[in-house]
Enzyme design. Structure first.
Site, short mmCIF file in Angstrom:
data_model
loop_
_atom_site.label_atom_id
_atom_site.label_comp_id
_atom_site.label_asym_id
_atom_site.label_seq_id
_atom_site.Cartn_x
_atom_site.Cartn_y
_atom_site.Cartn_z
N GLY B 29 46.71 38.94 17.76
CA GLY B 29 48.29 39.10 18.35
C GLY B 29 48.82 40.04 16.93
O GLY B 29 49.56 40.64 17.06
N CYS B 238 50.62 41.17 51.28
CA CYS B 238 50.28 42.33 51.59
C CYS B 238 49.55 42.90 52.71
O CYS B 238 49.06 42.25 53.68
CB CYS B 238 48.76 42.60 50.85
SG CYS B 238 47.55 44.35 50.83
N CYS B 241 45.78 43.33 53.72
CA CYS B 241 44.99 42.43 53.41
C CYS B 241 45.36 40.61 53.56
O CYS B 241 44.70 40.31 53.80
CB CYS B 241 43.86 41.92 52.31
SG CYS B 241 45.17 41.58 50.91
N CYS B 263 48.50 45.03 48.09
CA CYS B 263 47.47 44.78 46.76
C CYS B 263 47.64 46.16 45.97
O CYS B 263 47.11 47.04 46.01
CB CYS B 263 46.38 44.16 46.90
SG CYS B 263 46.47 42.56 47.84
N CYS B 269 41.95 43.68 46.85
CA CYS B 269 42.86 44.32 48.30
C CYS B 269 41.05 44.27 49.43
O CYS B 269 41.08 43.78 50.55
CB CYS B 269 43.21 45.17 48.43
SG CYS B 269 44.22 44.86 49.71
#
Lengths: 191, 277
Positions: B29, B238, B241, B263, B269
Site C-alpha cells: 500500500g 443485466c 444476461c 454488465c 456477461c
C-alpha cells in the site's frame, strides 16, 4: 592478466524476466521456492544468487559485498556495472555468503521506507536445517520454510527487523539454483 | 517487432521498475516513486499500468486488458494491440485464460486466481490528494499513519448527506497500515481486493508512483461502526444476461429516453449468455 569473467545470462532479456518473476513471486508469497537457470555464476555464488544480481543490479544500485564474495567482484562489476561500496549503509543491495549483521544496512525512513537495502544471502539448503513458521501478507495461512545456513538465533534477529515496519531490510535467500524471499512484512517463528 | 526491445521498454528501465515493484510488494500500500518514462501514448491513457505490465511480462504470458470492465473499448484494444506487437504475447478477452490482466477502473467479476497478476492503471495514487495538495504533507501523514483528515471527510459526508458519498476510488487501508487509493474502481469492487489470491500491482505514470498489494492481504474500506461500508450498484438486473450480482453500466439505447443496464464486465456477461444458450 586475469581470465575473462564467466558469461552472464544466455538470453539476457528473457532470462532476466523469468528470474524477476520468480523473485516477485517469492517476495509476494514469502518462503515460496523457485528454481532459476540460464546463468553460470562465478564461485562462490550459486546459480540463483548470480541470476538475482544480473536481474536487479545496474549502475544505479551501489552494492556491498561481504569479503567472502570478493572473488566474484570482477564478474559483478563487468556484468552489472554496479559500484561496489565499502560502507554497508550506502548500498542498495548487499551480497553475502552468510547472514550479515542486518543493522549495518539502510533501513529506510518513515517517509521513504523503500530506501532500504535488499540483502541477497547465500544459504546451504532449503530441504533441511532449521524450520521456520512464516505468516503475514502474501500467505493465506501459516507456511513452513526450512533453511540450512542461517544463524541459530535467526528468528530473533528477524523479529527486530520485522518490528521496524514500515522500515526494514528485505531478504532474498539463495541456495544453489533455488531462491526464496523474506520481505520485512513476514513474521517468523522457530518451530 | 523489429527495432524495439521485447515489450517496448529498454532493459535498464525494466530493472528500475522491477526494483520499485519488489519494494512496493514488501511495503503493501505504500507508494514507491519510480522514473516514469515517456510512452508512445499520452499520460492519462494508462502509461503507468503499461510500464508495470511491460516490466513483468514474459513470452509465455497471456494478456487481457480491460477498460471499465470492457475488452472492446479504445483504451483496452490499443493497449492489447501494443503488447501483441511489441512483445508478441498471446492475448485474450477471457478472465480465466489470462495470466496478466491490465485494468482501467474495474476488477473482473470472476474471482482471480493465485497464478494471476492484476495491474491497475492509476491516475492519482495519493488518496489524500483532494484533502491535502502538498506531497510533502501527505508523505508525512503516511509516515505517521495520520489519516484523521480522511475520517473527517467521511464524517462530514455522513453529517451533511446521511451517508458516505464516495462511489468510486473509495479509500482503503492496506494491511492495517497504509491508506491507499484502489484506483477509480467502483466501491462495488473494493471487497474483491480484500484477501485476493492474485498479486495486485498499481502503476501511476504521470504521478510516477508504483504500489502493490500482495496476495491474501487485508484490505479494508474505511467506514464507521454505525455507518458501515456499503458498495453501490444499480438495482436492475443485466438487460443482456440477467445477472443481478454483477456491476452494471447504464447504456442509452436511442434518442427517445430508452436505456438499459448491462454488465460492465463484457467477458462475464458473454460467458453467462453462452452458458445459458
Amino acid at each position: 592478466m586475469t581470465a575473462a569473467p564467466e558469461a552472464g545470462f544466455a538470453d539476457p532479456v528473457h532470462d532476466a524476466q523469468r528470474c524477476f518473476r520468480a523473485i516477485l513471486d517469492a517476495m509476494s508469497r514469502p518462503g515460496r521456492i523457485a528454481r532459476i537457470s540460464g546463468v553460470t555464476s562465478p564461485a562462490p555464488l550459486g546459480v540463483a544468487a548470480g541470476a538475482a544480481l544480473l536481474t536487479l543490479l545496474d549502475h544505479e544500485t551501489p552494492v556491498w559485498l561481504d569479503p567472502d564474495v570478493w572473488a566474484a567482484r570482477g564478474w559483478v562489476a563487468f556484468h552489472c556495472g554496479a559500484a561496489v561500496v565499502a560502507d554497508p549503509a550506502a548500498c542498495a543491495f548487499a551480497v553475502a555468503m552468510s547472514l550479515p549483521d542486518l543493522t549495518l544496512f539502510a533501513e529506510g525512513t518513515h517517509e521513504e521506507p523503500e530506501r532500504s537495502a535488499t540483502v541477497i544471502c547465500q544459504v546451504d539448503s532449503f530441504s533441511k536445517g532449521q524450520t521456520f513458521r512464516l505468516s503475514g501478507p502474501g500467505l493465506r495461512e501459516e507456511e513452513e520454510l526450512s533453511v540450512q545456513g542461517l544463524p541459530r538465533d535467526f528468528a530473533s534477529i528477524w523479529e527486530r527487523n520485522h518490528a521496524l515496519f514500515p522500515r526494514g531490510i528485505d531478504l532474498i535467500l539463495c541456495a544453489g539454483d533455488q531462491l526464496t524471499a523474506l520481505p520485512r512484512t513476514v513474521s517468523i517463528q522457530e518451530v | 517487432m523489429k527495432g524495439y526491445n521485447f515489450a517496448y521498454l529498454d532493459e535498464q528501465t525494466k530493472r528500475m521498475i522491477r526494483r520499485a515493484l519488489l519494494k512496493a510488494v514488501a511495503i503493501p500500500g505504500h507508494q514507491v516513486p519510480f522514473g516514469s518514462r515517456e510512452m508512445p501514448l499520452p499520460y492519462g491513457w494508462g502509461t503507468g499500468g503499461i510500464q508495470v505490465t511491460a516490466s513483468i511480462l514474459g513470452q509465455n504470458d497471456t494478456l487481457k486488458v480491460i477498460d471499465q470492465g470492457a475488452d472492446d473499448t479504445t483504451n483496452a484494444v490499443s493497449i492489447r494491440h501494443f503488447f501483441a506487437r511489441t512483445a508478441g504475447v498471446a492475448t485474450t478477452t477471457s478472465t480465466a485464460k489470462a495470466t496478466v490482466i491490465q485494468t482501467r477502473h474495474r476488477i473482473p467479476e470472476e474471482t482471480l486466481r493465485s497464478d494471476q497478476i492484476i495491474v491497475y492503471q492509476v491516475p492519482q495514487p495519493e488518496p489524500l490528494s483532494r484533502l491535502e495538495p502538498s506531497r510533502v504533507e501527505t508523505k508525512r501523514m503516511h509516515a505517521l499513519a495520520d489519516y484523521g483528515l480522511m475520517h473527517v471527510k467521511l464524517y462530514e459526508d455522513v453529517a451533511r448527506l446521511g451517508q458516505i458519498s464516495i462511489s468510486y476510488d473509495y479509500p482503503v487501508l492496506v494491511n492495517h497500515r497504509y491508506l491507499t487509493s484502489p484506483s477509480p474502481i467502483p466501491a462495488f469492487d473494493n471487497p474483491k481486493m480484500d484477501r485476493m489470491p492474485a498479486l495486485q500491482l498499481f502503476g501511476a505514470g504521470r504521478e510516477k508512483r508504483i504500489y502493490a498489494i500482495p496476495p491474501w492481504t487485508d484490505v479494508r474500506s474505511l467506514d464507521f461502526d454505525d455507518h458501515p461500508f456499503r458498495p453501490i450498484n444499480a438495482p436492475q438486473a443485466c438487460g443482456l444476461c440477467g445477472a443481478a450480482d454483477s456491476y452494471k453500466d447504464e447504456v442509452v439505447t436511442d434518442d427517445r429516453g430508452g436505456r438499459m443496464f448491462v454488465c460492465s464486465d463484457t467477458d462475464h456477461c458473454e460467458r453467462r449468455r453462452n452458458d445459458a444458450a
